[in-house]
Write a protein that holds these residues in place. Structure first.
Motif, PDB file in Angstrom:
ATOM      1  N   GLY A 135       1.761  16.562  -0.169  1.00 18.82           N
ATOM      2  CA  GLY A 135       1.398  17.005  -1.522  1.00 18.82           C
ATOM      3  C   GLY A 135       0.167  16.412  -2.166  1.00 18.82           C
ATOM      4  N   GLU A 136      -0.613  15.563  -1.441  1.00 20.36           N
ATOM      5  CA  GLU A 136      -1.839  15.077  -2.070  1.00 20.36           C
ATOM      6  C   GLU A 136      -2.709  16.267  -2.461  1.00 20.36           C
ATOM      7  N   HIS A 137      -3.518  16.076  -3.435  1.00 22.44           N
ATOM      8  CA  HIS A 137      -4.365  17.106  -4.057  1.00 22.44           C
ATOM      9  C   HIS A 137      -3.536  18.110  -4.860  1.00 22.44           C
ATOM     10  N   ALA A 138      -2.452  18.643  -4.282  1.00 19.49           N
ATOM     11  CA  ALA A 138      -1.644  19.596  -5.043  1.00 19.49           C
ATOM     12  C   ALA A 138      -1.047  18.910  -6.283  1.00 19.49           C
ATOM     13  N   VAL A 139      -0.730  17.597  -6.172  1.00 18.90           N
ATOM     14  CA  VAL A 139      -0.123  16.892  -7.316  1.00 18.90           C
ATOM     15  C   VAL A 139      -1.065  16.864  -8.520  1.00 18.90           C
ATOM     16  N   VAL A 140      -2.352  16.899  -8.251  1.00 20.42           N
ATOM     17  CA  VAL A 140      -3.328  16.875  -9.345  1.00 20.42           C
ATOM     18  C   VAL A 140      -3.150  18.115 -10.233  1.00 20.42           C
ATOM     19  N   PHE A 141      -2.624  19.191  -9.650  1.00 21.77           N
ATOM     20  CA  PHE A 141      -2.426  20.446 -10.390  1.00 21.77           C
ATOM     21  C   PHE A 141      -0.947  20.646 -10.753  1.00 21.77           C
ATOM     22  N   GLY A 147       0.842  -1.199   0.000  1.00 24.33           N
ATOM     23  CA  GLY A 147       0.000   0.000   0.000  1.00 24.33           C
ATOM     24  C   GLY A 147       0.876   1.248   0.000  1.00 24.33           C
ATOM     25  N   LYS A 148       0.239   2.406   0.107  1.00 26.48           N
ATOM     26  CA  LYS A 148       1.014   3.660   0.077  1.00 26.48           C
ATOM     27  C   LYS A 148       0.382   4.729   0.981  1.00 26.48           C
ATOM     28  N   VAL A 149       1.239   5.668   1.359  1.00 22.74           N
ATOM     29  CA  VAL A 149       0.742   6.884   2.005  1.00 22.74           C
ATOM     30  C   VAL A 149       1.325   8.081   1.249  1.00 22.74           C
ATOM     31  N   PHE A 150       0.669   9.197   1.357  1.00 20.66           N
ATOM     32  CA  PHE A 150       1.235  10.458   0.875  1.00 20.66           C
ATOM     33  C   PHE A 150       1.885  11.133   2.068  1.00 20.66           C
ATOM     34  N   LEU A 151       3.205  11.353   2.030  1.00 21.20           N
ATOM     35  CA  LEU A 151       3.858  12.114   3.107  1.00 21.20           C
ATOM     36  C   LEU A 151       3.529  13.594   2.941  1.00 21.20           C
ATOM     37  N   THR A 153      -3.702  11.350   4.965  1.00 24.43           N
ATOM     38  CA  THR A 153      -2.948  10.809   3.841  1.00 24.43           C
ATOM     39  C   THR A 153      -3.931  10.460   2.737  1.00 24.43           C
ATOM     40  N   GLY A 154      -3.671  10.959   1.532  1.00 25.53           N
ATOM     41  CA  GLY A 154      -4.573  10.679   0.411  1.00 25.53           C
ATOM     42  C   GLY A 154      -5.650  11.739   0.296  1.00 25.53           C
ATOM     43  N   ALA A 155      -6.793  11.309  -0.200  1.00 24.83           N
ATOM     44  CA  ALA A 155      -7.818  12.280  -0.607  1.00 24.83           C
ATOM     45  C   ALA A 155      -8.512  12.992   0.538  1.00 24.83           C
ATOM     46  N   GLY A 156      -8.547  12.390   1.739  1.00 20.72           N
ATOM     47  CA  GLY A 156      -9.250  13.013   2.871  1.00 20.72           C
ATOM     48  C   GLY A 156     -10.738  12.696   2.841  1.00 20.72           C
ATOM     49  N   GLY A 160     -12.976   5.585 -13.332  1.00 23.25           N
ATOM     50  CA  GLY A 160     -13.219   6.817 -14.089  1.00 23.25           C
ATOM     51  C   GLY A 160     -11.984   7.701 -14.063  1.00 23.25           C
ATOM     52  N   ARG A 161     -11.443   7.987 -12.878  1.00 22.36           N
ATOM     53  CA  ARG A 161     -10.162   8.686 -12.765  1.00 22.36           C
ATOM     54  C   ARG A 161      -9.307   7.896 -11.768  1.00 22.36           C
ATOM     55  N   ALA A 162      -8.007   8.050 -11.875  1.00 22.00           N
ATOM     56  CA  ALA A 162      -7.154   7.310 -10.946  1.00 22.00           C
ATOM     57  C   ALA A 162      -5.832   8.024 -10.767  1.00 22.00           C
ATOM     58  N   SER A 163      -5.237   7.824  -9.608  1.00 20.04           N
ATOM     59  CA  SER A 163      -3.939   8.406  -9.326  1.00 20.04           C
ATOM     60  C   SER A 163      -2.860   7.484  -9.882  1.00 20.04           C
ATOM     61  N   ALA A 164      -2.002   8.032 -10.755  1.00 21.15           N
ATOM     62  CA  ALA A 164      -0.889   7.230 -11.286  1.00 21.15           C
ATOM     63  C   ALA A 164       0.135   6.987 -10.186  1.00 21.15           C
ATOM     64  N   THR A 165       0.059   7.789  -9.120  1.00 22.70           N
ATOM     65  CA  THR A 165       1.001   7.641  -8.003  1.00 22.70           C
ATOM     66  C   THR A 165       0.803   6.287  -7.322  1.00 22.70           C
ATOM     67  N   ASP A 166      -0.450   5.944  -7.030  1.00 27.16           N
ATOM     68  CA  ASP A 166      -0.725   4.716  -6.270  1.00 27.16           C
ATOM     69  C   ASP A 166      -0.131   3.483  -6.953  1.00 27.16           C
ATOM     70  N   THR A 167      -0.395   3.354  -8.259  1.00 26.60           N
ATOM     71  CA  THR A 167       0.071   2.158  -8.970  1.00 26.60           C
ATOM     72  C   THR A 167       1.600   2.167  -9.130  1.00 26.60           C
ATOM     73  N   LEU A 225     -13.686  14.432  -4.102  1.00 27.10           N
ATOM     74  CA  LEU A 225     -12.813  15.345  -3.355  1.00 27.10           C
ATOM     75  C   LEU A 225     -11.884  16.106  -4.296  1.00 27.10           C
ATOM     76  N   VAL A 226     -11.379  15.405  -5.313  1.00 28.12           N
ATOM     77  CA  VAL A 226     -10.520  16.061  -6.311  1.00 28.12           C
ATOM     78  C   VAL A 226     -11.342  17.118  -7.063  1.00 28.12           C
ATOM     79  N   ALA A 227     -12.576  16.771  -7.403  1.00 27.09           N
ATOM     80  CA  ALA A 227     -13.447  17.720  -8.122  1.00 27.09           C
ATOM     81  C   ALA A 227     -13.762  18.926  -7.246  1.00 27.09           C
TER      82      ALA A 227
END
Ligand code: MEV
Length: 287
Positions: free
Chosen positions: A14-20, A8-12, A241-244, A116-123, A163-165
């Motif tokens: 920058g989550e959400h900011a990475v989308v931009f 699995g993973k955690v975001f230390l 960590t992640g989307a919240g 529908g949408r996915a984080s390339a980070t997780d994979t 949440l991203v939207a």
């Protein structure tokens, strides 16, 4: 028969900011998903849409057995881990010769198809393990560091897409407010890269990142309770960590306070896992 597992993973940071296009730092953690695939004339009914899509994409038929240490919908990348482990087990069992890079890309496309949408980070993180620096579309592994974390799962499921939207809408409506927040998250992530060996400062930066995530409106009262309780019990710092909006939080701790922090999170109703970096990524398991 082939058994593979993926972390699995955690975001230390920058989550959400990475989308931009802002930088983020994610880390693979020890809990894993184990997937066994066996050639079969008749495919078993797939246990999940992700697994079904892995078989459709590779065009093979087989039976699947899944064992997971990662709770689903917890913001810890369990669907990415299932997908990466399934594709790797198929790759091995059917001798398809995909590289790890290709598996990461295919897993991202599977997640996109299903969600529908996915984080390339997780994979990516689940495939390669370690600490990963994300900047724009690019990902780079950073030297591994001994980062110890307590993960607290609210057990409240969340919808990452929504949440991203929400953040995108905020940015569109209030660019003069949201852009500086995203820039500040970038600042925190860039400082954080140099603090992996300094848990006190790492924690302080996580606290700043948390306030900025709250300002973006991706918090949840239960996450806030667990984060404040962890800090109050002596954690160096704590954040979503992640989307919240539910999912999980992480806390950096001083060894002396470990049990107190665990108890504090659990007394707010959170489920905890004490974990650390997984530097391996997807791997073959003994049969
Ligand atoms: C979700 O784990 C992390 C987000 O930044 C979304 C993404 O990176 O795609 C919220």
């Amino acid at each position: 028969m082939a058994t593979w597992s993926a972390p699995g993973k955690v975001f230390l940071f920058g989550e959400h900011a990475v989308v931009f296009g802002k930088p983020g730092i994610a880390m693979a953690i020890k809990p894993r998903v184990f997937v066994t695939v066996r050639k079969a004339r008749q495919a078993n009914v797939a246990k999940s849409a992700y697994i079904e899509e892995c078989f459709r994409l590779t065009g093979v038929k087989g039976s699947v057995y899944v064992r997971s240490q990662l709770p689903s919908s917890s913001g810890l990348g369990s669907s990415a881990a299932v997908t990466v482990a399934t594709l790797s087990a198929i790759n091995d069992e059917f001798r398809l010769s995909y590289s790890r890079e290709q598996i990461a890309k295919m897993a991202h496309s599977v997640e996109k198809k299903v969600q529908g949408r996915a984080s390339a980070t997780d994979t990516y993180v689940s495939s390669f393990g370690g600490i990963v620096f994300i900047a724009g579309g690019a990902k780079r592994r950073l030297p591994p560091a001994d980062i110890q974390l307590i993960v607290g799962n609210t057990m409240i499921s969340h919808n990452t897409g929504k949440l991203v939207a929400h953040v995108a809408k905020m940015k569109e409506s209030y660019p003069e407010i949201v852009e500086p927040i995203l820039n500040a998250i970038e600042g925190v992530a860039m400082k954080g890269i140099h603090k992996f060996q300094a848990p006190k400062e790492l924690g302080m930066l996580m606290d700043i990142n948390q306030s900025l995530l709250d300002a973006l409106g991706v918090g949840h009262p239960q996450l806030s309770r667990m984060i404040l309780a962890a800090r109050d019990a002596g954690a160096y710092g704590a954040k979503i960590t992640g989307a919240g909006g539910g999912g999980s939080m992480i806390a950096v701790y001083n060894k002396r306070h470990k049990n107190k922090v665990v108890k504090a999170i659990e007394s707010c109703g959170g489920k905890t896992v004490i974990t650390s970096i997984d530097s391996e990524g997807v791997r073959k398991e003994k049969e």
